[in-house]
Write an enzyme that holds these catalytic residues in place. Structure first.
Site, PDB file in Angstrom:
ATOM      1  N   THR A   1      -4.459  24.301  22.944  1.00 40.09           N
ATOM      2  CA  THR A   1      -5.675  23.690  22.407  1.00 40.09           C
ATOM      3  C   THR A   1      -5.631  22.201  22.727  1.00 40.09           C
ATOM      4  OG1 THR A   1      -6.767  22.923  20.376  1.00 40.09           O
ATOM      5  CG2 THR A   1      -4.511  23.655  20.125  1.00 40.09           C
TER       6      THR A   1
ATOM      7  N   ARG B   1     -14.856  33.424  20.336  1.00 43.64           N
ATOM      8  CA  ARG B   1     -14.461  33.265  18.926  1.00 43.64           C
ATOM      9  C   ARG B   1     -15.122  34.442  18.203  1.00 43.64           C
ATOM     10  NH1 ARG B   1     -12.652  27.785  18.659  1.00 43.64           N
ATOM     11  NH2 ARG B   1     -13.874  26.314  19.887  1.00 43.64           N
TER      12      ARG B   1
ATOM     13  N   ASP C   1      -6.669  20.032  20.886  1.00 45.48           N
ATOM     14  CA  ASP C   1      -6.577  19.294  19.619  1.00 45.48           C
ATOM     15  C   ASP C   1      -5.149  18.889  19.235  1.00 45.48           C
ATOM     16  OD1 ASP C   1      -9.277  19.840  19.497  1.00 45.48           O
ATOM     17  OD2 ASP C   1      -9.054  21.513  18.103  1.00 45.48           O
TER      18      ASP C   1
ATOM     19  N   GLY D   1     -11.248  27.998  21.733  1.00 45.34           N
ATOM     20  CA  GLY D   1     -11.687  27.009  22.727  1.00 45.34           C
ATOM     21  C   GLY D   1     -10.770  27.017  23.938  1.00 45.34           C
TER      22      GLY D   1
ATOM     23  N   ASP E   1      -3.154  20.299  17.250  1.00 45.39           N
ATOM     24  CA  ASP E   1      -3.050  20.303  15.786  1.00 45.39           C
ATOM     25  C   ASP E   1      -2.217  21.454  15.224  1.00 45.39           C
ATOM     26  OD1 ASP E   1      -4.845  22.227  16.587  1.00 45.39           O
ATOM     27  OD2 ASP E   1      -6.312  21.819  15.022  1.00 45.39           O
TER      28      ASP E   1
ATOM     29  N   ASP F   1      -5.345  27.002  16.750  1.00 39.31           N
ATOM     30  CA  ASP F   1      -5.159  27.284  15.329  1.00 39.31           C
ATOM     31  C   ASP F   1      -5.844  28.590  14.872  1.00 39.31           C
ATOM     32  OD1 ASP F   1      -4.371  26.496  12.743  1.00 39.31           O
ATOM     33  OD2 ASP F   1      -6.414  25.813  12.352  1.00 39.31           O
ATOM     34  N   GLY F   2      -7.135  28.712  15.135  1.00 36.09           N
ATOM     35  CA  GLY F   2      -7.890  29.891  14.693  1.00 36.09           C
ATOM     36  C   GLY F   2      -7.357  31.167  15.334  1.00 36.09           C
TER      37      GLY F   2
ATOM     38  N   ARG G   1     -11.401  18.354  16.377  1.00 37.82           N
ATOM     39  CA  ARG G   1     -11.759  19.050  15.139  1.00 37.82           C
ATOM     40  C   ARG G   1     -11.387  18.165  13.961  1.00 37.82           C
ATOM     41  NH1 ARG G   1     -13.509  24.252  14.953  1.00 37.82           N
ATOM     42  NH2 ARG G   1     -12.591  24.809  16.943  1.00 37.82           N
TER      43      ARG G   1
HETATM   44  O1  F6P Z   1     -10.580  23.369  19.303  1.00 39.06           O
HETATM   45  C1  F6P Z   1     -11.044  22.799  20.479  1.00 39.06           C
HETATM   46  C2  F6P Z   1     -12.402  22.151  20.269  1.00 39.06           C
HETATM   47  O2  F6P Z   1     -12.812  21.596  21.496  1.00 39.06           O
HETATM   48  C3  F6P Z   1     -12.465  21.122  19.153  1.00 39.06           C
HETATM   49  O3  F6P Z   1     -11.931  19.885  19.527  1.00 39.06           O
HETATM   50  C4  F6P Z   1     -13.940  21.101  18.862  1.00 39.06           C
HETATM   51  O4  F6P Z   1     -14.180  20.684  17.539  1.00 39.06           O
HETATM   52  C5  F6P Z   1     -14.336  22.528  19.062  1.00 39.06           C
HETATM   53  O5  F6P Z   1     -13.343  23.129  19.896  1.00 39.06           O
HETATM   54  C6  F6P Z   1     -15.696  22.736  19.681  1.00 39.06           C
HETATM   55  O6  F6P Z   1     -15.926  24.100  19.759  1.00 39.06           O
HETATM   56  P1  F6P Z   1     -17.124  24.761  20.579  1.00 39.06           P
HETATM   57  O7  F6P Z   1     -16.852  24.620  22.037  1.00 39.06           O
HETATM   58  O8  F6P Z   1     -17.107  26.181  20.139  1.00 39.06           O
HETATM   59  O9  F6P Z   1     -18.360  24.015  20.177  1.00 39.06           O
END
Ligand code: F6P
Length: 327
Positions: free
Chosen positions: A130, A76, A132, A15, A134, A107-108, A176
Site C-alpha cells: 500500500t 474492494r 500509505d 488500492g 500504515d 490494511d483492509g 488515508r
Molecule cells: O490506500 C491507498 C489509497 O490510495 C489511500 O491513500 C486513499 O485514501 C485511498 O486509497 C483512495 O482509494 P480509492 O482509489 O478507492 O478512491
C-alpha cells in the site's frame, strides 16, 4: 512443519500499489521453484467469491516486474466480509484444491485475510502493499517508496511556480489516515511544513511560520497536507488562511491518484521480491496467518491480527528534523 502445501492461491486486493506485480512474480516463481502450484485469483476477493481463478506458470509473470498497478486487477469488496461472502470464497478454495492463500494488499485487504483465516481455518500469508505505509510490523510497505518519489517529483515542479509567482501552496497527498507520505515528502522536498493526522494542527504555528517565511527570507512556501478529516485537507486549510491573509497568493494542489501509478522504484521491486520469497518460505516452514514485514532491513513475521489492529506511529525524530529544517 505444518501440513504440506501443494498449491497456493494468490490475489491482489484494495488500492493498487507499484510493486504488486513484482511481489506476484516473486511469490509465483518461488512457489514453482519449490514445486508448489500457483493459482492466480483475479479481482481480489471478488474473484475469489466468483471463481475467477487461473493456474499460473513462470511465464505468466514474465515482463511484469517493472509494471505499476496489478495485472491480477484489484477490487474492494463489501460482500466478502460477510459470512456468506467468506463461505463462497472458501468453497472456491476447496474446489481449486488451494491449500493456502497469499494476499498482497493493504490494511483492509489483510483485515479480510485475517477474518477468512479465522472463519475457515485457511493458512494465509499477507504481503504488505500500500502506498500509505500504515501497517504495523513492517518499516515499509510495497509501493510507498515509489509514491514518495512521485510526490517529491511533483512538489519540485510545483515549487518552480511557487517561487516564480511568490505563492503559498497547500499540496494534498494521500495516506488515508496516516501521515507517512506527507511527512516524508515534506522532508525530502524541503517543504515549510507537514500537516499530518497524527499531530494536532496548530494553526498558530502555521500562521507564524508562513508569516515569518514570507516576511524574512522566503518568497514562497510549500505546505504538505495529508488527506484526512483530521487535517481538513489542503482545501480546508487554505480556506482558513485565505481570509486571514488576503495579501498572500494561496493555491491548492491535490495530487490524487497520480501517486498510486507508475513503474516501481528499484527499492520497491527489491522489497517485493524479498517478501514474495519470504511468504513461500514461511508457508513451507508451517507459519500461518502472518504478515511478512521488513524491519531494520531484515525479513520479519508478525501475526495478521497485530498487523491490522496495532497502530504504527510516525517517528517523532522525523517531525523534529522537518521542523528544524523549515526555518
Ligand atoms: O490506500 C491507498 C489509497 O490510495 C489511500 O491513500 C486513499 O485514501 C485511498 O486509497 C483512495 O482509494 P480509492 O482509489 O478507492 O478512491
Amino acid at each position: 512443519m505444518g501440513q504440506a502445501i501443494n498449491c497456493i492461491g494468490i490475489l491482489t486486493s484494495g488500492g493498487d500499489a507499484p510493486g504488486m506485480n513484482a511481489a506476484l512474480r516473486s511469490v509465483t516463481r518461488s512457489a514453482i521453484f519449490n514445486k508448489i502450484r500457483v493459482k492466480a485469483i483475479y479481482r481480489g476477493y471478488l474473484g475469489l467469491m466468483t471463481g475467477e481463478i487461473k493456474e499460473f506458470h513462470t511465464e505468466d509473470v514474465s515482463n511484469i516486474i517493472q509494471r505499476g498497478g496489478t495485472i491480477l486487477k484489484s477490487a474492494r469488496s463489501e460482500e466478502f466480509i460477510t459470512a456468506e461472502g467468506m463461505a463462497k470464497a472458501y468453497e472456491n478454495l476447496k474446489k481449486e484444491a488451494i491449500d493456502a492463500l497469499v494476499v498482497i494488499g493493504g490494511d483492509g485487504s489483510l483485515h479480510g485475510a485475517n477474518m477468512l483465516s479465522r472463519a475457515h481455518n485457511i493458512p494465509i500469508v499477507g504481503i504488505p502493499a500500500t502506498i500509505d505505509n500504515d501497517l504495523y510490523g513492517t518499516d515499509l510497505t510495497i509501493g510507498y517508496d515509489t509514491a514518495l518519489n512521485t510526490i517529491v517529483d511533483a512538489v519540485d515542479k510545483i515549487r518552480d511556480t511557487a517561487n516564480s509567482h511568490e505563492r503559498l501552496f497547500f499540496i494534498e497527498v494521500m495516506g488515508r489516515d496516516a501521515g507517512f507520505l506527507a511527512l516524508n515528502s515534506a522532508l525530502a522536498a524541503g517543504a515549510e511544513a507537514a500537516i499530518i493526522p497524527e499531530r494536532e494542527t496548530h494553526l498558530n504555528q502555521l500562521r507564524e511560520l508562513i508569516h515569518n517565511g514570507f516576511r524574512k527570507s522566503k518568497n514562497s512556501s510549500i505546505v504538505l497536507v495529508s488527506e484526512s478529516d483530521t487535517t481538513g485537507g489542503a482545501t480546508g486549510l487554505a480556506e482558513k488562511l485565505r481570509t486571514e491573509y488576503p495579501e498572500f497568493d494561496i493555491r491548492v494542489s491535490i495530487l490524487g491518484h497520480i501517486q498510486r501509478g507508475g513503474s516501481p522504484t528499484a527499492f520497491d521491486r527489491i522489497i517485493a521480491s524479498r517478501m514474495g520469497v519470504a511468504a513461500i518460505d514461511a508457508l513451507m516452514d508451517g507459519l500461518r496467518n502472518i504478515m511478512i514485514g521488513v524491519v531494520d532491513n531484515k525479513i520479519t513475521h508478525v501475526s495478521l491480527t497485530k498487523a491490522v489492529n496495532l497502530n504504527k506511529p510516525v517517528a517523532e525524530e522525523l517531525i523534529g528534523v522537518q521542523q528544524i529544517l523549515s526555518i
